[in-house]
Design a protein around this motif. Structure first.
Motif, PDB file in Angstrom:
ATOM      1  N   LEU A  21       0.263  55.018  30.387  1.00 59.94           N
ATOM      2  CA  LEU A  21       0.695  54.385  31.637  1.00 59.94           C
ATOM      3  C   LEU A  21       1.094  52.936  31.408  1.00 59.94           C
ATOM      4  N   TRP A  22       0.300  52.190  30.661  1.00 56.00           N
ATOM      5  CA  TRP A  22       0.581  50.768  30.462  1.00 56.00           C
ATOM      6  C   TRP A  22       1.751  50.575  29.520  1.00 56.00           C
ATOM      7  N   VAL A  23       1.930  51.475  28.565  1.00 53.11           N
ATOM      8  CA  VAL A  23       3.112  51.385  27.712  1.00 53.11           C
ATOM      9  C   VAL A  23       4.364  51.594  28.561  1.00 53.11           C
ATOM     10  N   LEU A  24       4.331  52.626  29.404  1.00 57.94           N
ATOM     11  CA  LEU A  24       5.488  52.895  30.263  1.00 57.94           C
ATOM     12  C   LEU A  24       5.785  51.714  31.174  1.00 57.94           C
ATOM     13  N   ARG A  25       4.775  51.228  31.865  1.00 55.16           N
ATOM     14  CA  ARG A  25       4.980  50.178  32.863  1.00 55.16           C
ATOM     15  C   ARG A  25       5.206  48.805  32.246  1.00 55.16           C
ATOM     16  N   ASP A  26       4.311  48.400  31.339  1.00 57.08           N
ATOM     17  CA  ASP A  26       4.333  47.025  30.840  1.00 57.08           C
ATOM     18  C   ASP A  26       5.276  46.804  29.659  1.00 57.08           C
ATOM     19  N   GLU A  27       5.400  47.808  28.816  1.00 59.83           N
ATOM     20  CA  GLU A  27       6.241  47.641  27.625  1.00 59.83           C
ATOM     21  C   GLU A  27       7.675  48.108  27.864  1.00 59.83           C
ATOM     22  N   LEU A  28       7.837  49.191  28.648  1.00 63.67           N
ATOM     23  CA  LEU A  28       9.168  49.768  28.836  1.00 63.67           C
ATOM     24  C   LEU A  28       9.759  49.498  30.224  1.00 63.67           C
ATOM     25  N   GLY A  29       8.968  48.955  31.144  1.00 59.87           N
ATOM     26  CA  GLY A  29       9.474  48.632  32.480  1.00 59.87           C
ATOM     27  C   GLY A  29       9.741  49.843  33.355  1.00 59.87           C
ATOM     28  N   ILE A  30       9.082  50.957  33.060  1.00 49.83           N
ATOM     29  CA  ILE A  30       9.248  52.180  33.846  1.00 49.83           C
ATOM     30  C   ILE A  30       8.105  52.222  34.855  1.00 49.83           C
ATOM     31  N   THR A  31       8.425  51.998  36.125  1.00 49.31           N
ATOM     32  CA  THR A  31       7.378  51.776  37.120  1.00 49.31           C
ATOM     33  C   THR A  31       7.119  52.941  38.063  1.00 49.31           C
ATOM     34  N   GLY A  32       7.773  54.086  37.845  1.00 45.95           N
ATOM     35  CA  GLY A  32       7.521  55.247  38.701  1.00 45.95           C
ATOM     36  C   GLY A  32       6.078  55.706  38.640  1.00 45.95           C
ATOM     37  N   PRO A  33       5.511  55.898  37.450  1.00 45.52           N
ATOM     38  CA  PRO A  33       4.094  56.259  37.373  1.00 45.52           C
ATOM     39  C   PRO A  33       3.253  55.073  37.855  1.00 45.52           C
ATOM     40  N   LYS A  34       2.316  55.343  38.734  1.00 48.08           N
ATOM     41  CA  LYS A  34       1.518  54.283  39.353  1.00 48.08           C
ATOM     42  C   LYS A  34       0.090  54.290  38.831  1.00 48.08           C
ATOM     43  N   TYR A  35      -0.544  53.124  38.867  1.00 43.50           N
ATOM     44  CA  TYR A  35      -1.974  53.020  38.606  1.00 43.50           C
ATOM     45  C   TYR A  35      -2.684  53.273  39.917  1.00 43.50           C
ATOM     46  N   GLY A  36      -3.526  54.282  39.932  1.00 42.94           N
ATOM     47  CA  GLY A  36      -4.288  54.573  41.143  1.00 42.94           C
ATOM     48  C   GLY A  36      -5.767  54.379  40.935  1.00 42.94           C
ATOM     49  N   GLN A  50      -8.227  60.800  38.019  1.00 45.55           N
ATOM     50  CA  GLN A  50      -8.719  61.587  39.154  1.00 45.55           C
ATOM     51  C   GLN A  50      -7.760  61.668  40.334  1.00 45.55           C
ATOM     52  N   CYS A  51      -6.808  60.729  40.443  1.00 42.37           N
ATOM     53  CA  CYS A  51      -5.982  60.706  41.649  1.00 42.37           C
ATOM     54  C   CYS A  51      -4.585  61.283  41.451  1.00 42.37           C
ATOM     55  N   GLY A  52      -4.040  61.211  40.243  1.00 45.30           N
ATOM     56  CA  GLY A  52      -2.731  61.793  39.961  1.00 45.30           C
ATOM     57  C   GLY A  52      -1.539  60.887  40.157  1.00 45.30           C
ATOM     58  N   ALA A  53      -1.737  59.654  40.592  1.00 44.01           N
ATOM     59  CA  ALA A  53      -0.602  58.758  40.824  1.00 44.01           C
ATOM     60  C   ALA A  53       0.164  58.446  39.543  1.00 44.01           C
ATOM     61  N   CYS A  54      -0.486  58.600  38.405  1.00 42.63           N
ATOM     62  CA  CYS A  54       0.124  58.259  37.117  1.00 42.63           C
ATOM     63  C   CYS A  54       0.734  59.470  36.407  1.00 42.63           C
ATOM     64  N   THR A  55       0.836  60.604  37.076  1.00 37.16           N
ATOM     65  CA  THR A  55       1.279  61.845  36.440  1.00 37.16           C
ATOM     66  C   THR A  55       2.703  61.742  35.896  1.00 37.16           C
ATOM     67  N   VAL A  56       2.845  62.148  34.637  1.00 37.42           N
ATOM     68  CA  VAL A  56       4.139  62.267  33.965  1.00 37.42           C
ATOM     69  C   VAL A  56       4.140  63.617  33.254  1.00 37.42           C
ATOM     70  N   CYS A 100      -2.762  57.562  32.692  1.00 37.44           N
ATOM     71  CA  CYS A 100      -3.725  56.452  32.670  1.00 37.44           C
ATOM     72  C   CYS A 100      -4.832  56.678  31.645  1.00 37.44           C
ATOM     73  N   GLN A 101      -5.062  57.914  31.255  1.00 36.48           N
ATOM     74  CA  GLN A 101      -6.120  58.221  30.298  1.00 36.48           C
ATOM     75  C   GLN A 101      -5.597  58.764  28.976  1.00 36.48           C
ATOM     76  N   LEU A 102      -4.311  59.012  28.877  1.00 32.23           N
ATOM     77  CA  LEU A 102      -3.722  59.531  27.652  1.00 32.23           C
ATOM     78  C   LEU A 102      -3.356  58.368  26.735  1.00 32.23           C
ATOM     79  N   GLU A 103      -4.008  58.302  25.589  1.00 34.98           N
ATOM     80  CA  GLU A 103      -3.696  57.242  24.642  1.00 34.98           C
ATOM     81  C   GLU A 103      -2.320  57.494  24.046  1.00 34.98           C
ATOM     82  N   VAL A 104      -1.537  56.447  23.948  1.00 37.96           N
ATOM     83  CA  VAL A 104      -0.167  56.583  23.469  1.00 37.96           C
ATOM     84  C   VAL A 104      -0.133  57.167  22.057  1.00 37.96           C
ATOM     85  N   GLY A 105      -1.130  56.877  21.258  1.00 36.92           N
ATOM     86  CA  GLY A 105      -1.186  57.424  19.909  1.00 36.92           C
ATOM     87  C   GLY A 105      -1.384  58.922  19.863  1.00 36.92           C
TER      88      GLY A 105
END
Length: 152
Positions: free
Chosen positions: A21-36, A41-47, A57-62
């Motif tokens: 989530l943070w790679v998408l939002r902070d590094e790539l500027g892709i803001t559709g996935p949200k931090y909830g 547990q909430c699904g706002a970050c689903t990709v 939000c819980q999937l490590e980029v590695g």
């Protein structure tokens, strides 16, 4: 490391433990996935990763292996995905915060369940929270999207 997001390959210089989530939002500027919630547990970050809905939000980029699709890559304004079109048709969104996650979950669900029952929709979508309570509209939109995807 290299990530393919919405059909474009990106080189990112981040720690492998960083949540996708943070790679998408902070590094790539892709803001559709949200931090909830930050605890998947909430699904706002689903990709999607290779078409499967995941909580970024819980999937490590590695740990990411495959093509990543966010709401920005699901459809275009000129060619909406059937789920996006159904969301508009049923006026699902109120505040809109959870909607990208809801749409991504629904699109993935319809790949494996092309003609869902109300119970199957409710069960599949129950993992995505909507504080506005638009669940009846969500169910109706998923049914409409299923019909559109099946050529009806």
């Amino acid at each position: 490391m290299k990530l393919t997001v919405n059909g474009t390959t990106h080189d990112v210089d981040v720690e492998p433990e960083m949540p996708l989530l943070w790679v998408l939002r902070d590094e790539l500027g892709i803001t559709g996935p949200k931090y909830g919630c930050g605890i998947a547990q909430c699904g706002a970050c689903t990709v999607h990763v290779d078409g499967e809905a995941v909580r970024s939000c819980q999937l490590e980029v590695g740990d990411v292996e495959g093509q990543i699709t966010t709401i920005e890559g699901l459809g275009t304004p000129a060619a909406l995905h059937a789920v996006q079109d159904a969301w508009i048709e049923h006026q699902v969104a109120q505040c809109g915060y959870c909607q990208s996650g809801q749409i991504m979950a629904a699109a993935s669900f319809l790949i494996s369940t092309p003609a869902p029952t109300d119970e199957e929709i409710d069960d599949a979508m129950s993992a995505n929270l909507c504080r506005c309570g638009t669940y009846p509209r969500i169910r109706a939109a998923v049914k409409t999207a299923a019909a559109k995807l099946n050529g009806a």
